[in-house]
Design a protein around this motif. Structure first.
Motif, short mmCIF file in Angstrom:
data_model
loop_
_atom_site.label_atom_id
_atom_site.label_comp_id
_atom_site.label_asym_id
_atom_site.label_seq_id
_atom_site.Cartn_x
_atom_site.Cartn_y
_atom_site.Cartn_z
N LYS A 92 56.34 82.90 79.70
CA LYS A 92 54.98 83.31 80.04
C LYS A 92 54.75 83.31 81.55
O LYS A 92 54.14 84.22 82.10
CB LYS A 92 53.96 82.38 79.39
N ALA A 93 55.27 82.27 82.22
CA ALA A 93 55.07 82.13 83.67
C ALA A 93 56.06 82.97 84.47
O ALA A 93 55.90 83.13 85.68
CB ALA A 93 55.18 80.67 84.06
N GLN A 94 57.09 83.49 83.81
CA GLN A 94 58.16 84.24 84.46
C GLN A 94 58.88 83.40 85.52
O GLN A 94 59.38 83.92 86.53
CB GLN A 94 57.62 85.54 85.07
N LYS A 95 58.90 82.09 85.29
CA LYS A 95 59.67 81.15 86.13
C LYS A 95 59.86 79.88 85.30
O LYS A 95 59.19 79.67 84.29
CB LYS A 95 58.95 80.84 87.44
N SER A 96 60.77 79.06 85.73
CA SER A 96 61.05 77.82 84.99
C SER A 96 59.92 76.82 85.20
O SER A 96 59.61 76.44 86.33
CB SER A 96 62.38 77.22 85.45
N VAL A 97 59.29 76.43 84.10
CA VAL A 97 58.23 75.42 84.14
C VAL A 97 58.45 74.42 83.02
O VAL A 97 59.08 74.73 82.01
CB VAL A 97 56.81 76.04 84.01
#
Length: 89
Positions: free
Chosen positions: A27-32
């Motif tokens: 969803k964030a288009q990055k590692s979270v």
């Protein structure tokens, strides 16, 4: 059979945390790593720890006990950080 069920539930909870983290990252288009990841980590780890104690497996007990401490510590640090951010407002 009860303890096998407890072990399987613990493993399912523990595995669910990776699915939640993957969805949040997509969803964030990055590692979270969402906070729920740490809550699922604790719940799964404590459930697996109880299973390991029942099985009397010292290797499994040590791994789950250490992991539980680390997951709890991460939540404490996150809450401290959130409190500091709240003080700045």
């Amino acid at each position: 059979m009860l303890w096998i069920g407890i072990g399987l539930i613990g493993q399912a909870i523990f595995s669910l945390r990776f699915i939640i983290q993957w969805i949040a990252s997509e969803k964030a288009q990055k590692s979270v790593i969402p906070n729920v990841f740490w809550y699922l980590s604790i719940a799964g780890s404590l459930t697996l720890l109880s299973y390991a104690i029942h099985q009397r497996d010292p290797v499994f007990i040590l791994g789950q006990a250490a992991g539980s401490f680390i997951y709890l510590r991460n939540l404490i640090l996150i809450n401290k950080d959130n409190e500091r951010e709240g003080d700045e407002d």
